[in-house]
Structure formats: C-alpha cells, structure tokens
Design an enzyme around this catalytic site. Sequence first.
Site, PDB file in Angstrom:
ATOM      1  N   GLY A   9       0.778  -1.159   0.141  1.00 43.08           N
ATOM      2  CA  GLY A   9      -0.147   0.024   0.038  1.00 43.08           C
ATOM      3  C   GLY A   9       0.906   1.155  -0.032  1.00 43.08           C
ATOM      4  O   GLY A   9       1.940   1.119  -0.290  1.00 43.08           O
ATOM      5  N   GLY A  12       3.672   0.970   2.805  1.00 43.66           N
ATOM      6  CA  GLY A  12       4.683  -0.060   2.551  1.00 43.66           C
ATOM      7  C   GLY A  12       5.395   0.106   1.256  1.00 43.66           C
ATOM      8  O   GLY A  12       6.803   0.101   1.296  1.00 43.66           O
ATOM      9  N   LYS A 187      -1.412   8.810  18.126  1.00 43.30           N
ATOM     10  CA  LYS A 187      -1.694   8.816  16.616  1.00 43.30           C
ATOM     11  C   LYS A 187      -3.372   8.415  16.615  1.00 43.30           C
ATOM     12  O   LYS A 187      -3.951   9.030  15.906  1.00 43.30           O
ATOM     13  CB  LYS A 187      -0.923   7.554  16.232  1.00 43.30           C
ATOM     14  CG  LYS A 187      -1.222   7.176  14.831  1.00 43.30           C
ATOM     15  CD  LYS A 187      -0.683   7.846  13.853  1.00 43.30           C
ATOM     16  CE  LYS A 187      -1.119   8.055  12.447  1.00 43.30           C
ATOM     17  NZ  LYS A 187      -0.826   6.691  11.453  1.00 43.30           N
ATOM     18  N   ASN A 191      -6.027  10.153  14.268  1.00 39.37           N
ATOM     19  CA  ASN A 191      -6.722   9.488  13.259  1.00 39.37           C
ATOM     20  C   ASN A 191      -8.340   9.627  13.383  1.00 39.37           C
ATOM     21  O   ASN A 191      -9.119   9.760  12.395  1.00 39.37           O
ATOM     22  CB  ASN A 191      -6.382   8.020  13.013  1.00 39.37           C
ATOM     23  CG  ASN A 191      -5.068   7.771  12.422  1.00 39.37           C
ATOM     24  OD1 ASN A 191      -4.289   7.006  12.906  1.00 39.37           O
ATOM     25  ND2 ASN A 191      -4.763   8.520  11.523  1.00 39.37           N
ATOM     26  N   SER A 256      -6.260  11.557   3.516  1.00 43.31           N
ATOM     27  CA  SER A 256      -5.913  10.529   4.515  1.00 43.31           C
ATOM     28  C   SER A 256      -6.196   9.102   3.922  1.00 43.31           C
ATOM     29  O   SER A 256      -6.949   8.954   3.017  1.00 43.31           O
ATOM     30  CB  SER A 256      -7.272  10.937   5.570  1.00 43.31           C
ATOM     31  OG  SER A 256      -8.398  10.328   5.212  1.00 43.31           O
TER      32      SER A 256
HETATM   33  O1  KPL Z   1      -2.260   8.487   9.562  1.00 44.88           O
HETATM   34  C1  KPL Z   1      -3.014   9.239   8.837  1.00 44.88           C
HETATM   35  C2  KPL Z   1      -3.983   8.645   7.676  1.00 44.88           C
HETATM   36  O2  KPL Z   1      -4.430   9.337   6.690  1.00 44.88           O
HETATM   37  O3  KPL Z   1      -4.263   7.308   8.153  1.00 44.88           O
HETATM   38  C3  KPL Z   1      -2.571  10.805   8.711  1.00 44.88           C
HETATM   39  C4  KPL Z   1      -1.592  11.014   9.839  1.00 44.88           C
HETATM   40  C5  KPL Z   1      -3.694  11.462   9.019  1.00 44.88           C
HETATM   41  C6  KPL Z   1      -2.090  11.332   7.680  1.00 44.88           C
HETATM   42  O4  KPL Z   1      -3.178  11.505   6.498  1.00 44.88           O
END
Ligand code: KPL
Length: 310
Positions: A9, A12, A187, A191, A256
């Site tokens: 992805g 990766g 994190k 998210n 995202s």
């Molecule tokens: O982790 C992310 C995601 O898109 O899953 C962020 C940090 C928000 C970056 O887009």
Amino acid sequence: MKLAVLGPGALGCLLAALFREAGAEVSLVDYRPDRVARLRLRGIQVQTLEGVQRIIEVPIGLATEVGPCDLTIVAVKAYQTESAARVLPELISQGGVALTLQNGLGNLEAIAQTVGTRRLLAGVGLLGVTRQDEGRIIYAGRGVIYIGAPAGSQVSPLEVAAVVDLFRGAGLECQPREDIEAALWEKLVINVGINPLTALLRVPNGALLQLPEAWEVAVAAAVEAQAVAQAAGLSLSGDPAARLRQVCTNTSANRSSMLQDILAGRPTEIEALNAQVANRGRAMGLPTPVNDLLTLLLRAAAQAAPFAVG
Ligand code: KPL
C-alpha cells in the site's frame, strides 16, 4: 540486516523504496501473485517531497519467495492484519523482529496470535503518503515515526535503537519511545478526528482547518478518544486540538488513508479507529457520542457505495 515490508500500500511502497534507495537489503512482500508480477515489471513510482517523480526497483515477492528476515515491517490495512499475520512465521528469522506500523488498535493483538509478543515492536507514523495507483505513490508530508517495545516484548532498547537508526538512514525522522502504547493512542486521537471527516467530506487533511463545523466535530472525536485513553490509565502528551492542527498542517495536501479507501471502494479502518474508542469507552461507562456517530456514518458510507449517484 535483511528486511521485509509486508503490504504494497501507500506506506509499504514508500518504506520499501526509501530503504532500497538507502542501500538496505529489502523486499516488498505481497500475497497476490498477479500484483507481484506487475510491480516487478513497473517498479515503485514515488513522487518525492520535492515533487520529483522517481522509479525505484524494489525486489518484490510472495512471503515464501522472500523467506526469513531480521526485521519484518507490517504495513497492511488494519482489516487485513489477521490474514497478514498468517504469513509472518515464514518471514521472521530465528531472533527476527516483527514491527507493526499500522493505524489503530488491535493490530498488536492480532499479530501476537501467530508469532507471540516476545519479538514484537510497535511503531507509529505521522507521515502523509497517498497511493495514486498500484505501486504509484505520493510522499505528501513529512512526519515523525516512533518505535518501541510494547508490553510483553523482549526486544531490547539496543535492538530498538538499531531499528530507529535504520529508519533514520533512509531519511525518515524516527525516535524510540518507551511508552509506545501511549504513542499509539496519541496517533489514534489524530486519526479518529482527521480520517472520518476527510473521508466523509472528500477533502485533503489541510482543508479541515478551513471548515469550522468539520473542525469542531474532528476535535470533539479527538477529545473523546483522549478521555478514553486517560480513563484506561495512559497519559498522553499535549492537547488533542493542538496535535490535530499540527498534523493537518504538516500533511495538508495529503488525502487521509480513509479518504483513499472510500475513493477506491475499499473497506475502511473505522473498526480499528473510532469503533475502538467507542467500544473501549462503553466498556468503561464513558460516553463517546461523536465516535459512535462517526463509526455509523463510515459504515453507512461503505454500504452506500453501490447506490451512489453521479
Ligand atoms: O495517518 C494518517 C492517515 O491518513 O491514516 C494521517 C497522519 C492522518 C495522514 O493522512
């Protein structure tokens, strides 16, 4: 050190390409023979932070072809962790380490089911990467990667330092964390705010800063997540709104991962993100109405795809 990156992805492909460019012995691992064949032919195409297009020839193979590695980085979507974990025993050498660099909660537990916790590391990445197409990615925003040994892991601080050096050698900002569980939650807090809102509104991360109503909902989801983490005994550093603002600014042009999933008609990681906050909150008697609603909306958005007009 022989490396494998499991999952071609966005993240990766980026990691495999950066490690390869830094001269590491790395392979990208996929479970689909047809995609392996195509990626071998085409290589990995990266648009760098400077906007330059590069094609990097990374060795790509099935787990059986790549064989045991000293470090295997799990970079699959959270909803694929269980099936990815089944190939891990083939990829981890005697004394080798598995590092999950995935979004959300529940990945460590799923990986531990097949390889145990002793040689497990967890990582958290705040960088922005967009997948344009198979093997074609845009490195859209720098961000720190934290790596550490979670509860039950016996990977030593020296070994963590060696993995951190490897990431730094590939040009990534990387820091060891003793409290990696807190980093995973930090994190998660980001998210649960950014991902569902950008996916529902179909906007890049930076747009949330210009949309007051969306911003209010994103901050409310993040605040609920922080409260659940605190109730679970984790002390997270910083204010959730400030952290959200910083990541939206650093990755403003990025789509995202959840927006990318929705646009591609793939399942989303909502079950590993907002649904985890809602479930854990519920278990502790802590209301999480915003995360409940965002979970329902994202489930509905995925179910609605076949009916979409226009
Ligand atoms: O982790 C992310 C995601 O898109 O899953 C962020 C940090 C928000 C970056 O887009």
